[in-house]
Scaffold this motif. Sequence first.
Motif, PDB file in Angstrom:
ATOM      1  N   VAL A  97       0.837  -1.204   0.000  1.00  8.62           N
ATOM      2  CA  VAL A  97       0.000   0.000   0.000  1.00  8.62           C
ATOM      3  C   VAL A  97       0.869   1.250   0.000  1.00  8.62           C
ATOM      4  CG1 VAL A  97      -1.962  -1.093   1.128  1.00  8.62           C
ATOM      5  CG2 VAL A  97      -0.150  -0.065   2.523  1.00  8.62           C
ATOM      6  N   ALA A  98       0.255   2.343  -0.463  1.00 13.96           N
ATOM      7  CA  ALA A  98       0.949   3.634  -0.482  1.00 13.96           C
ATOM      8  C   ALA A  98       0.015   4.721   0.014  1.00 13.96           C
ATOM      9  CB  ALA A  98       1.420   3.965  -1.889  1.00 13.96           C
ATOM     10  N   ARG A  99       0.575   5.667   0.754  1.00 14.36           N
ATOM     11  CA  ARG A  99      -0.200   6.797   1.251  1.00 14.36           C
ATOM     12  C   ARG A  99       0.544   8.083   0.894  1.00 14.36           C
ATOM     13  NH1 ARG A  99      -2.091   8.673   7.290  1.00 14.36           N
ATOM     14  NH2 ARG A  99      -4.106   9.562   6.620  1.00 14.36           N
ATOM     15  N   ILE A 100      -0.074   8.884   0.046  1.00  4.92           N
ATOM     16  CA  ILE A 100       0.590  10.053  -0.514  1.00  4.92           C
ATOM     17  C   ILE A 100       0.959  11.068   0.569  1.00  4.92           C
ATOM     18  CG2 ILE A 100       0.395  11.954  -2.146  1.00  4.92           C
ATOM     19  CD1 ILE A 100       0.701   9.152  -3.383  1.00  4.92           C
ATOM     20  N   SER A 101       0.167  11.173   1.617  1.00  2.00           N
ATOM     21  CA  SER A 101       0.448  12.174   2.651  1.00  2.00           C
ATOM     22  C   SER A 101       1.750  11.893   3.384  1.00  2.00           C
ATOM     23  CB  SER A 101      -0.698  12.211   3.666  1.00  2.00           C
ATOM     24  OG  SER A 101      -0.691  11.049   4.476  1.00  2.00           O
ATOM     25  N   GLY A 102       2.200  10.642   3.324  1.00  2.00           N
ATOM     26  CA  GLY A 102       3.453  10.304   3.995  1.00  2.00           C
ATOM     27  C   GLY A 102       3.310   9.939   5.455  1.00  2.00           C
ATOM     28  N   ILE A 103       2.087  10.046   5.983  1.00  2.00           N
ATOM     29  CA  ILE A 103       1.864   9.768   7.400  1.00  2.00           C
ATOM     30  C   ILE A 103       1.495   8.299   7.571  1.00  2.00           C
ATOM     31  CG2 ILE A 103       0.473  10.349   9.419  1.00  2.00           C
ATOM     32  CD1 ILE A 103       0.028  13.114   8.116  1.00  2.00           C
ATOM     33  N   LEU A 104       2.132   7.646   8.493  1.00  2.00           N
ATOM     34  CA  LEU A 104       1.842   6.240   8.736  1.00  2.00           C
ATOM     35  C   LEU A 104       0.433   6.078   9.311  1.00  2.00           C
ATOM     36  CD1 LEU A 104       5.168   4.862  10.252  1.00  2.00           C
ATOM     37  CD2 LEU A 104       4.547   5.316   7.874  1.00  2.00           C
ATOM     38  N   ALA A 105      -0.205   4.987   8.978  1.00  4.71           N
ATOM     39  CA  ALA A 105      -1.543   4.698   9.480  1.00  4.71           C
ATOM     40  C   ALA A 105      -1.747   3.192   9.525  1.00  4.71           C
ATOM     41  CB  ALA A 105      -2.595   5.346   8.592  1.00  4.71           C
ATOM     42  N   THR A 106      -2.592   2.760  10.426  1.00  3.40           N
ATOM     43  CA  THR A 106      -2.853   1.332  10.545  1.00  3.40           C
ATOM     44  C   THR A 106      -4.245   0.936  10.046  1.00  3.40           C
ATOM     45  OG1 THR A 106      -3.666   1.595  12.807  1.00  3.40           O
ATOM     46  CG2 THR A 106      -1.315   1.134  12.527  1.00  3.40           C
ATOM     47  N   HIS A 107      -5.078   1.918   9.755  1.00  7.35           N
ATOM     48  CA  HIS A 107      -6.436   1.604   9.300  1.00  7.35           C
ATOM     49  C   HIS A 107      -6.449   1.420   7.794  1.00  7.35           C
ATOM     50  CE1 HIS A 107     -10.750   1.781   8.682  1.00  7.35           C
ATOM     51  NE2 HIS A 107     -10.894   1.638   9.976  1.00  7.35           N
ATOM     52  N   VAL A 108      -7.183   0.435   7.354  1.00  8.06           N
ATOM     53  CA  VAL A 108      -7.202   0.089   5.938  1.00  8.06           C
ATOM     54  C   VAL A 108      -7.701   1.251   5.085  1.00  8.06           C
ATOM     55  CG1 VAL A 108      -9.502  -0.937   6.109  1.00  8.06           C
ATOM     56  CG2 VAL A 108      -7.925  -1.684   4.305  1.00  8.06           C
ATOM     57  N   ASN A 109      -8.610   2.047   5.596  1.00  8.21           N
ATOM     58  CA  ASN A 109      -9.194   3.134   4.807  1.00  8.21           C
ATOM     59  C   ASN A 109      -8.280   4.346   4.655  1.00  8.21           C
ATOM     60  OD1 ASN A 109     -11.518   1.663   4.396  1.00  8.21           O
ATOM     61  ND2 ASN A 109     -12.590   2.561   6.132  1.00  8.21           N
ATOM     62  N   MET A 110      -7.156   4.371   5.331  1.00 14.13           N
ATOM     63  CA  MET A 110      -6.267   5.526   5.304  1.00 14.13           C
ATOM     64  C   MET A 110      -5.253   5.451   4.165  1.00 14.13           C
ATOM     65  SD  MET A 110      -7.537   7.236   7.727  1.00 14.13           S
ATOM     66  CE  MET A 110      -6.346   8.540   7.996  1.00 14.13           C
ATOM     67  N   TRP A 111      -5.211   4.351   3.451  1.00 13.07           N
ATOM     68  CA  TRP A 111      -4.212   4.165   2.408  1.00 13.07           C
ATOM     69  C   TRP A 111      -4.822   4.420   1.038  1.00 13.07           C
ATOM     70  CZ3 TRP A 111       0.867   3.405   3.615  1.00 13.07           C
ATOM     71  CH2 TRP A 111       1.137   3.183   4.964  1.00 13.07           C
ATOM     72  N   ASP A 112      -4.046   5.104   0.177  1.00 14.46           N
ATOM     73  CA  ASP A 112      -4.576   5.596  -1.093  1.00 14.46           C
ATOM     74  C   ASP A 112      -4.502   4.578  -2.225  1.00 14.46           C
ATOM     75  OD1 ASP A 112      -2.797   8.463  -0.074  1.00 14.46           O
ATOM     76  OD2 ASP A 112      -4.987   8.281  -0.032  1.00 14.46           O
ATOM     77  N   TYR A 113      -3.444   3.804  -2.264  1.00 13.75           N
ATOM     78  CA  TYR A 113      -3.226   2.880  -3.380  1.00 13.75           C
ATOM     79  C   TYR A 113      -2.878   1.485  -2.865  1.00 13.75           C
ATOM     80  CZ  TYR A 113      -2.961   7.185  -6.040  1.00 13.75           C
ATOM     81  OH  TYR A 113      -3.252   8.399  -6.606  1.00 13.75           O
ATOM     82  N   TRP A 114      -3.340   0.500  -3.616  1.00 13.37           N
ATOM     83  CA  TRP A 114      -3.152  -0.903  -3.253  1.00 13.37           C
ATOM     84  C   TRP A 114      -2.623  -1.686  -4.436  1.00 13.37           C
ATOM     85  CZ3 TRP A 114      -4.727  -3.117   1.557  1.00 13.37           C
ATOM     86  CH2 TRP A 114      -5.303  -2.198   2.455  1.00 13.37           C
TER      87      TRP A 114
END
Length: 124
Positions: A97-114
């Motif tokens: 997964v990738a999250r453009i904001s750069g902030i780590l997260a553990t919830h599935v809905n917080m990630w932008d790309y799979w």
Amino acid sequence: QVQLVESGGGLVQAGGSLRLSCAASGRTFSGSAMGWFRQAPGKERLFVAAISGSGWHIDYADSVKGRFTVSRDNSKNTVSLQMNSLTPEDTAVYYCVARISGILATHVNMWDYWGQGTQVTVSS
């Protein structure tokens, strides 16, 4: 847009090791947080590990701490997950997964790309 392609899954005996890799293409990679989730049959998708763009901040699920290591190579746009001391409970499809904001997260809905996922099967 970001494309993520996982590789390295397979079948391994309990106690063994596997290394998953994820190749990213598209938008800027180095600023994005990257991570791994997994989903076992009939169960929800769960957080495994995440790493910040610089690699300085890392987080792991309690179930994999001390056994799994996440790393990234920004020069190659890749993120890896080294999995040691595998148990049958680690059997799942693993997603990059990738999250453009750069902030780590553990919830599935917080990630932008799979990514599409790669199967890991650990036999007893």
